[in-house]
Design an enzyme around this catalytic site. Structure first.
Site, short mmCIF file in Angstrom:
data_model
loop_
_atom_site.label_atom_id
_atom_site.label_comp_id
_atom_site.label_asym_id
_atom_site.label_seq_id
_atom_site.Cartn_x
_atom_site.Cartn_y
_atom_site.Cartn_z
N GLY A 21 11.87 11.36 -6.34
CA GLY A 21 12.24 10.01 -5.93
C GLY A 21 11.37 9.00 -6.63
N GLY A 44 9.07 5.22 -5.76
CA GLY A 44 8.62 4.15 -4.88
C GLY A 44 8.08 3.00 -5.69
N GLY A 45 7.38 2.07 -5.02
CA GLY A 45 6.82 0.92 -5.71
C GLY A 45 5.76 1.32 -6.73
N GLY A 71 5.80 4.08 -8.58
CA GLY A 71 6.43 4.70 -9.74
C GLY A 71 7.13 5.98 -9.29
N VAL A 82 7.97 9.99 -8.57
CA VAL A 82 7.24 11.13 -8.01
C VAL A 82 7.95 12.40 -8.45
CG1 VAL A 82 6.35 12.21 -5.92
CG2 VAL A 82 6.63 9.73 -6.02
N ASP A 137 0.00 0.04 6.02
CA ASP A 137 1.42 0.28 5.73
C ASP A 137 1.90 1.56 6.40
OD1 ASP A 137 3.88 -0.41 4.69
OD2 ASP A 137 3.52 0.52 2.74
#
Length: 420
Positions: A106, A108-109, A111, A113, A224
């Site tokens: 996947g 995310g913010g 980069g 994975v 977070d």
């Protein structure tokens, strides 16, 4: 002779009648040719100047970009002296099949994975810093420095990092069950979360936060905490991940005021969303929201707001004061949950999401309230109504997190403040 003399006279007369070129006409021709050549010369000169300027600008930016990149890499070099192993790029490329799409879990913010397998057979999850992410450089170092010093059964374990060429990589233990939200909110996996597992996950997350706040050598605020940042191992043990936004508290400080608000608005404490003030009580608020999601099986987002006309927090409060708390519980649990445990968890969640941070318990009290049936619980107050909040325009934020996204292993998100 007379004839020749007449011919000469006639010839001279013909020459006299012929048009004569004057100095003024010659000068006019020269001026005309000069005036027509001037725009061409100016145009050529302008093109040369513009091209030269663009080339100089390109060279300057190229040198600056390389200088910044080199400085970033040099700033990460001292990590080699820490306890965190440095892994070579070649072995990571071999483990992930050169970061192939088939191995991508996947993005995310931070980069993409990738899943990988080392030569010894150990499975790993590799976070690859996106070269387009300016914020990621700071968060990369932040996460490396933090997790290298934090060890707890309910925190994701960092195995190593890599800083070579233009690559910045974090290597984690691979957790096959991925993130908690892929079980809570995905219909195909929801049935795997019975009450016993949910209660076990709640306690594990609480213990992980307690370690960050009070039991580790560092006092760490996660900032977070949410369902997608809780990973599950093969035995469904929860592990808190994503420390890119985390902050270390120094000295005896209890709270910090920052002009840069990061995180996910649905989980964000009201004092942090409005004023940029965060503390351990900010994480307590996020834990309360997450606890309500685990109990209800519903995401605290826009869909819930449209369906019920209020947030999950407000709905839980309304059901609590009307003594209809049973309606909040996930229908998939039916009547299989332990009533006393479920009501205690709901009570604790409402204590955690109180608007005033001073009214919220710290994590040591939260853990004690969750595990001790004899401990009396104070009555909660009404949670905040986020609809009336206004976020100050001077607070900057990072990359927006989409409401629908791929659930990834160890993903990092950097989120715009935007009501969900």
């Amino acid at each position: 002779m007379v004839v020749m003399h007449k011919d000469v006279i006639f010839y001279r007369r013909r020459l006299g009648n012929a048009p004569q070129s004057t100095p003024s006409s010659d000068k006019g021709g020269e001026n005309k040719s000069s005036s027509s050549a001037m725009p061409i010369m100016v145009s050529i000169l302008a093109v040369v100047i513009v091209c030269t300027c663009l080339y100089c600008l390109y060279c300057w930016r190229w040198r600056k970009r390389n200088a910044v990149r080199k400085a970033q890499q040099n700033s990460l070099r001292p990590l080699s002296s820490s306890d965190l192993p440095l892994m070579d790029l070649t072995s990571i490329q071999a483990a992930t099949n050169n970061f192939s799409k088939a191995n991508k879990l996947g993005e995310g913010g931070f980069g993409p994975v990738y899943r990988g397998a080392l030569s010894g057979g150990a499975e790993i999850a590799v976070k690859r810093l996106s070269t387009k992410s300016r914020q990621g450089n700071m968060e990369f170092r932040n996460e490396v420095e933090l997790i290298a010093k934090l060890q707890h059964r309910n925190l994701v374990r960092l195995l190593g990092c890599c800083v070579e060429k233009d690559e910045k990589l974090l290597i984690y233990e691979y957790l096959p069950n991925r993130s908690l939200d892929s079980f809570l909110f995905a219909s195909s996996n929801q049935t795997q979360l019975d009450w016993k597992r949910r209660h076990h996950i709640i306690l594990g997350i609480a213990r992980g936060l307690l370690y960050l706040h009070e039991d580790s050598l560092l006092k760490v605020i996660h900032r977070d905490l949410k369902a997608s940042n809780v990973l599950l191992d093969n035995k469904m043990n929860p592990k808190i991940s994503d420390f890119g936004m985390a902050k270390i508290f120094e000295g005896e400080d209890d709270e910090v005021n920052t002009g840069r608000v990061v995180g996910t608005f649905g989980y964000m404490a009201p004092e942090y969303a409005r004023e940029g003030i965060f503390s351990v009580k900010s994480d307590v608020f996020s834990f309360g929201v997450l606890l309500l999601e685990i109990l209800s099986g519903q995401r605290n987002g826009g869909c819930y707001l449209q369906k019920h006309g209020q947030s999950l927090l407000q709905h839980a409060w309304q059901l609590w004061i009307e003594d209809r708390a049973v309606e909040l519980m996930d229908p998939l649990l039916e009547n299989s949950y332990a009533t006393n445990e479920a009501w205690r968890c709901l009570h604790v969640a409402l204590l955690c999401v109180q608007e005033n941070p001073d009214d919220r318990p710290n994590m040591s009290i939260v853990v004690l309230m969750l595990i001790s049936e004899q401990m009396p619980l104070p009555p909660p107050t009404e949670p905040p109504n986020f609809a009336r909040f206004t976020i100050s325009s001077d607070m900057s934020s990072t990359t927006k997190t989409n409401s629908i996204k791929t659930h990834t292993v160890n993903e990092i998100t950097m989120t715009l403040i935007e009501p969900r």
